[in-house]
Scaffold this motif. Structure first.
Motif, PDB file in Angstrom:
ATOM      1  N   MET A 108       0.278 -24.158  -8.237  1.00 13.43           N
ATOM      2  CA  MET A 108       1.635 -23.557  -8.702  1.00 13.43           C
ATOM      3  C   MET A 108       1.375 -22.629  -7.241  1.00 13.43           C
ATOM      4  SD  MET A 108       2.463 -23.665 -12.801  1.00 13.43           S
ATOM      5  CE  MET A 108       4.372 -23.443 -12.739  1.00 13.43           C
ATOM      6  N   PRO A 109       2.734 -23.051  -6.579  1.00 15.64           N
ATOM      7  CA  PRO A 109       3.063 -22.652  -5.508  1.00 15.64           C
ATOM      8  C   PRO A 109       3.182 -20.825  -6.034  1.00 15.64           C
ATOM      9  CG  PRO A 109       4.240 -24.323  -5.987  1.00 15.64           C
ATOM     10  CD  PRO A 109       4.031 -24.471  -7.082  1.00 15.64           C
ATOM     11  N   VAL A 110       2.618 -20.064  -5.079  1.00 17.99           N
ATOM     12  CA  VAL A 110       2.596 -18.263  -5.150  1.00 17.99           C
ATOM     13  C   VAL A 110       3.424 -18.349  -3.504  1.00 17.99           C
ATOM     14  CG1 VAL A 110       1.135 -16.142  -5.569  1.00 17.99           C
ATOM     15  CG2 VAL A 110       0.826 -18.348  -6.791  1.00 17.99           C
ATOM     16  N   PHE A 111       4.806 -17.490  -3.801  1.00 13.87           N
ATOM     17  CA  PHE A 111       4.528 -17.014  -2.414  1.00 13.87           C
ATOM     18  C   PHE A 111       4.392 -15.604  -2.200  1.00 13.87           C
ATOM     19  CE2 PHE A 111       6.857 -20.472  -2.751  1.00 13.87           C
ATOM     20  CZ  PHE A 111       6.874 -21.259  -1.580  1.00 13.87           C
ATOM     21  N   HIS A 112       4.842 -14.513  -1.550  1.00 11.18           N
ATOM     22  CA  HIS A 112       4.827 -12.900  -1.555  1.00 11.18           C
ATOM     23  C   HIS A 112       5.507 -12.940  -0.301  1.00 11.18           C
ATOM     24  CE1 HIS A 112       0.584 -13.265  -3.315  1.00 11.18           C
ATOM     25  NE2 HIS A 112       0.720 -14.158  -2.784  1.00 11.18           N
ATOM     26  N   ALA A 113       6.111 -11.671  -0.501  1.00 10.60           N
ATOM     27  CA  ALA A 113       7.181 -11.012   0.514  1.00 10.60           C
ATOM     28  C   ALA A 113       6.414  -9.606   0.365  1.00 10.60           C
ATOM     29  CB  ALA A 113       8.291 -11.091  -0.689  1.00 10.60           C
ATOM     30  N   ARG A 114       7.276  -9.146   1.838  1.00 11.69           N
ATOM     31  CA  ARG A 114       7.026  -7.687   1.825  1.00 11.69           C
ATOM     32  C   ARG A 114       7.571  -7.089   2.902  1.00 11.69           C
ATOM     33  NH1 ARG A 114       3.203  -6.514   6.326  1.00 11.69           N
ATOM     34  NH2 ARG A 114       2.672  -7.606   8.068  1.00 11.69           N
ATOM     35  N   ILE A 115       8.142  -5.952   3.019  1.00 15.08           N
ATOM     36  CA  ILE A 115       8.947  -5.166   3.786  1.00 15.08           C
ATOM     37  C   ILE A 115       8.373  -4.643   5.081  1.00 15.08           C
ATOM     38  CG2 ILE A 115      10.849  -3.075   4.127  1.00 15.08           C
ATOM     39  CD1 ILE A 115      10.681  -2.838   1.555  1.00 15.08           C
ATOM     40  N   GLY A 136      -3.003  -9.106  -3.941  1.00 18.02           N
ATOM     41  CA  GLY A 136      -2.599 -10.065  -2.333  1.00 18.02           C
ATOM     42  C   GLY A 136      -2.876 -11.024  -2.043  1.00 18.02           C
ATOM     43  N   PRO A 137      -2.622 -11.923  -1.432  1.00 18.06           N
ATOM     44  CA  PRO A 137      -2.431 -13.550  -0.966  1.00 18.06           C
ATOM     45  C   PRO A 137      -3.491 -13.805  -0.616  1.00 18.06           C
ATOM     46  CG  PRO A 137      -1.401 -11.896   1.133  1.00 18.06           C
ATOM     47  CD  PRO A 137      -1.779 -10.959   0.344  1.00 18.06           C
ATOM     48  N   SER A 143       1.784  -1.103   5.352  1.00 14.55           N
ATOM     49  CA  SER A 143       2.929  -2.471   5.042  1.00 14.55           C
ATOM     50  C   SER A 143       2.593  -3.551   3.849  1.00 14.55           C
ATOM     51  CB  SER A 143       3.321  -2.772   6.209  1.00 14.55           C
ATOM     52  OG  SER A 143       2.941  -3.180   7.058  1.00 14.55           O
ATOM     53  N   LYS A 144       1.226  -3.250   4.672  1.00 16.03           N
ATOM     54  CA  LYS A 144      -0.131  -4.514   3.887  1.00 16.03           C
ATOM     55  C   LYS A 144       0.445  -4.546   2.206  1.00 16.03           C
ATOM     56  CE  LYS A 144      -1.349  -5.025   7.724  1.00 16.03           C
ATOM     57  NZ  LYS A 144      -0.813  -6.552   8.447  1.00 16.03           N
ATOM     58  N   ILE A 145      -0.110  -5.499   2.056  1.00 13.60           N
ATOM     59  CA  ILE A 145      -0.065  -5.673   0.739  1.00 13.60           C
ATOM     60  C   ILE A 145      -0.824  -5.202  -0.406  1.00 13.60           C
ATOM     61  CG2 ILE A 145       0.277  -7.932  -1.072  1.00 13.60           C
ATOM     62  CD1 ILE A 145       1.667  -9.565   0.576  1.00 13.60           C
ATOM     63  N   ASN A 195       0.236  -0.935   0.333  1.00 17.51           N
ATOM     64  CA  ASN A 195       0.282  -0.017   0.270  1.00 17.51           C
ATOM     65  C   ASN A 195       0.991   1.615   0.057  1.00 17.51           C
ATOM     66  OD1 ASN A 195      -2.863  -1.551   0.067  1.00 17.51           O
ATOM     67  ND2 ASN A 195      -2.545  -1.358   2.110  1.00 17.51           N
ATOM     68  N   THR A 196       2.066   1.062   1.030  1.00 14.81           N
ATOM     69  CA  THR A 196       2.493   2.365   0.455  1.00 14.81           C
ATOM     70  C   THR A 196       3.328   3.109  -0.609  1.00 14.81           C
ATOM     71  OG1 THR A 196       4.491   3.268   2.039  1.00 14.81           O
ATOM     72  CG2 THR A 196       5.249   1.171   0.581  1.00 14.81           C
ATOM     73  N   TYR A 197       3.546   2.340  -1.313  1.00 17.71           N
ATOM     74  CA  TYR A 197       3.761   1.990  -2.911  1.00 17.71           C
ATOM     75  C   TYR A 197       2.482   2.495  -3.974  1.00 17.71           C
ATOM     76  CZ  TYR A 197       8.083   0.579  -0.886  1.00 17.71           C
ATOM     77  OH  TYR A 197       9.756   0.362  -0.308  1.00 17.71           O
ATOM     78  N   MET A 198       1.501   2.050  -3.602  1.00 17.07           N
ATOM     79  CA  MET A 198       0.938   2.315  -4.349  1.00 17.07           C
ATOM     80  C   MET A 198      -0.497   3.699  -4.120  1.00 17.07           C
ATOM     81  SD  MET A 198       0.952  -0.365  -6.406  1.00 17.07           S
ATOM     82  CE  MET A 198       0.100  -0.175  -7.828  1.00 17.07           C
TER      83      MET A 198
END
Length: 235
Positions: free
Chosen positions: A89-96, A134-135, A127-129, A40-43
């Protein structure tokens, strides 16, 4: 009629002008998608009303980034998420996100003065995706206080435990967290693919140059169309 350049010929640096680039061979059962830092901080973007001239100039300098994110990157990532989820197929998410309110747990790279010095407590909205990418409930999300999604988390261990050998990377920023993660993945011998239209940097120049730098040594840079065509051809 313009002929579309093959992915092997795009983003070639000086080092690889004459290299024989191998075909991309992905095994769907050992391939995962990793979406990095679309938060969210970037969007989020407030209206420019009331900004000073200097603030307005800064605001406008980020307009190309926001246009690319909304018109290209987010739709591309949504396409990839849809395909990987339908194919199981596996999906991963990363966040700061920092674990402490004052961010004292952040790495040095995320505490330096300037753009990277963001205070993003893990339980706060910035900080939320970003919800459109989102996941799902069962998808793994790693939280990092580093640029690399590998060095700051247990993601490497998880990937190995799940038998993942190929990692498809998209997100932001191309020249920072994408590049850092890709280099870490390459050093750990993961076959890494970066989706050129699924990433963005603060400027097109930074985006293009970073892709040229990391291509053919740390990863293969391809488009989402190239990737999906490849996966559909071997699945």
């Amino acid at each position: 009629m313009t002929t579309k350049m093959h992915w092997k010929d795009r983003y070639r640096s000086f080092y690889y002008q004459h290299a024989q680039i191998p075909d991309l061979e992905l095994e769907p059962e050992a391939t995962a998608l990793l979406v990095i830092d679309i938060q969210n901080t970037y969007m989020d973007r407030s209206e420019p009303k009331g900004l000073s001239d200097a603030e307005l100039a800064e605001y406008e300098s980020w307009t190309p980034f926001h246009e690319r994110m909304n018109e290209t990157v987010v739709p591309t990532v949504q396409r990839l998420l849809e395909y990987f989820r339908k194919a199981s197929m596996p999906v991963f998410h990363a966040r700061i996100a920092c674990l402490t309110p004052d961010g004292v747990d952040r790495s040095l790279s995320q505490r330096r003065p300037g753009f990277n010095n963001l205070l993003l407590p893990h339980d706060e909205q910035p900080s939320k995706i970003y919800a459109p990418v989102g996941p799902l409930e069962h998808e793994i999300v790693v939280t990092k206080t580093t640029d690399s999604a590998l060095t700051g988390t247990n993601l490497r261990l998880i990937l190995c435990n799940m038998g993942i050998r190929h990692v498809v990377v998209c997100g932001i920023f191309t020249d920072q967290c994408i590049s850092s993660t890709v280099r870490s993945l390459a050093d750990e011998s993961f076959n890494t693919v970066v989706i050129e239209d699924g990433c963005a940097a603060g400027s097109k120049e930074l985006h293009d140059k970073e892709l040229e730098i990391i291509n053919n040594i740390y990863c293969q840079v391809i488009s989402a169309d190239d990737l999906l065509q490849n996966l559909k051809g071997v699945s």
